[in-house]
Design an enzyme around this catalytic site. Structure first.
Site, PDB file in Angstrom:
ATOM      1  N   GLU A  86     -50.163  28.669  67.876  1.00  0.00           N
ATOM      2  CA  GLU A  86     -48.579  29.554  67.355  1.00  0.00           C
ATOM      3  C   GLU A  86     -47.722  28.568  65.749  1.00  0.00           C
ATOM      4  O   GLU A  86     -47.278  29.321  65.771  1.00  0.00           O
ATOM      5  CB  GLU A  86     -48.491  29.683  68.496  1.00  0.00           C
ATOM      6  CG  GLU A  86     -48.837  30.213  69.479  1.00  0.00           C
ATOM      7  CD  GLU A  86     -50.458  30.102  69.899  1.00  0.00           C
ATOM      8  OE1 GLU A  86     -50.930  30.916  70.376  1.00  0.00           O
ATOM      9  OE2 GLU A  86     -50.003  28.246  70.123  1.00  0.00           O
TER      10      GLU A  86
ATOM     11  N   HIS B  31     -49.811  34.217  81.562  1.00  0.00           N
ATOM     12  CA  HIS B  31     -50.686  35.361  80.976  1.00  0.00           C
ATOM     13  C   HIS B  31     -49.158  36.539  81.187  1.00  0.00           C
ATOM     14  O   HIS B  31     -49.276  37.487  81.475  1.00  0.00           O
ATOM     15  CB  HIS B  31     -51.927  35.305  80.805  1.00  0.00           C
ATOM     16  CG  HIS B  31     -52.734  34.645  79.918  1.00  0.00           C
ATOM     17  ND1 HIS B  31     -53.006  33.575  81.109  1.00  0.00           N
ATOM     18  CD2 HIS B  31     -53.141  34.978  79.493  1.00  0.00           C
ATOM     19  CE1 HIS B  31     -54.230  33.170  80.573  1.00  0.00           C
ATOM     20  NE2 HIS B  31     -53.944  33.461  78.848  1.00  0.00           N
TER      21      HIS B  31
END
Length: 325
Positions: A60, A130
């Site tokens: 990321e 998540h």
């Protein structure tokens, strides 16, 4: 008009943006031929080519460092972070680089062509890694814009506006609604204004405020309250940075009450900023304390997800308590 779910509306917006702007690139983990973990970028590589829609390494920080570099050279960079929970390794690149690029150069250079898309929130039984709603972290950072849509029609217009806005934008997509939220969406290219709230329903007794997936929760609560003669004004904030203080304040001056609903934990959630700002502006108009119906101050649970969520039932009870104050 076409009937689309939220995912299809986002895909359609990306397709339009890339078709009209040949300088636009779409990239992230598995976004190429695979179309991303949720298929938001499905068929974009097939249509626009491997040099314009492509996979990145699973890093990321690297994705956003690369995106900043592209945007600083004038590219329209549309980066995807696979889950909002994964955005934290890229935090420095967003808040210390993207947000400050323009300011530190006196506007000699900027990364205004950067849009960061990421799915956020619970509702899919994803557990603690998540399901998080990290929007408040970024609203503390001048130089960014933060946008959250509630349905397909809003998603398409807000995403196109975000991609074309001359500032770096974080676009949080409520993954719970990806396939469950379906509606009529204009086929043509259109934009919805950033920084402007949407009054979904007018009312006179209490203002209900939310964004993203939680707008549905406050609408259901408003329906329940209406059966008892309680008139709720429902507002979708849409943009958190900047946020539309004037529309919210005008509503609260009319109703005298404010309920803020968000999925993130209560402590330092963005609802705290709204409550403080509206109290400053509307103190003499308030008939009861501003109330927040939020997620819990715990890691996001797996088995107890329903207990964690600030649903319409919790919102309905809070509406009644506010009116009875």
């Amino acid at each position: 008009m076409s009937k689309m779910n939220l995912l299809q509306a986002i895909n359609n917006a990306l397709d339009i943006a890339m078709t009209k702007d040949t300088n636009a690139l779409c990239f992230g983990e598995d976004v190429g031929h695979f179309g991303g973990v949720f298929r938001a970028t499905s068929k974009l590589q097939e249509k626009h080519g491997k040099t314009r829609c492509f996979n990145t390494p699973l890093t990321e920080q690297g994705i956003l460092g690369f995106a900043n570099g592209l945007a600083s050279q004038g590219t329209t960079a549309i980066a995807e972070i696979q889950f909002a929970d994964y955005i934290f390794p890229a935090f420095d690149q967003i808040v210390n680089e993207a947000a400050k690029f323009r300011y530190r150069s006196g506007n000699e250079f900027n990364v205004g062509g950067l849009t960061i898309r990421t799915p956020y929130g619970g509702g899919i039984n994803g557990g603690l890694y998540h399901s998080q709603s990290p929007e408040a972290y970024f609203t503390h950072t001048p130089g960014l814009k933060v946008v959250v849509p509630r349905n397909p029609e809003q998603a398409k217009g807000l995403l196109l506006a975000s991609i074309r806005d001359p500032n770096p934008v974080l676009f949080f997509e409520p993954k719970k609604l990806y396939r469950s939220s379906v509606g009529e969406v204009p086929d043509e290219d259109y934009e919805l204004p950033l920084g402007k709230a949407d009054i979904v329903r007018e009312g006179s007794d209490i203002t209900l405020l939310a964004w993203g997936a939680q707008v549905e929760a406050i609408e259901l609560a408003a329906d329940m309250a209406a059966k008892e003669g309680i008139s709720c004004e429902v507002i979708d904030l849409r943009s958190l940075l900047p946020w539309d203080r004037d529309t919210v304040a005008q509503s609260v001056m009319k109703t005298g009450r404010l309920l803020i609903n968000h999925e993130a934990p209560k402590t330092s959630g963005f609802g705290a900023e709204i409550a403080a700002a509206i109290q400053e502006t509307c103190f003499l108009y308030l008939e009861s304390p501003i109330v927040r119906v939020t997620g819990l101050d715990t890691p996001f649970p797996l088995v107890l997800e329903k207990e964690y969520m600030p649903d319409h039932l919790k919102t309905y009870e809070a509406i009644k308590a506010s009116l009875a104050f």
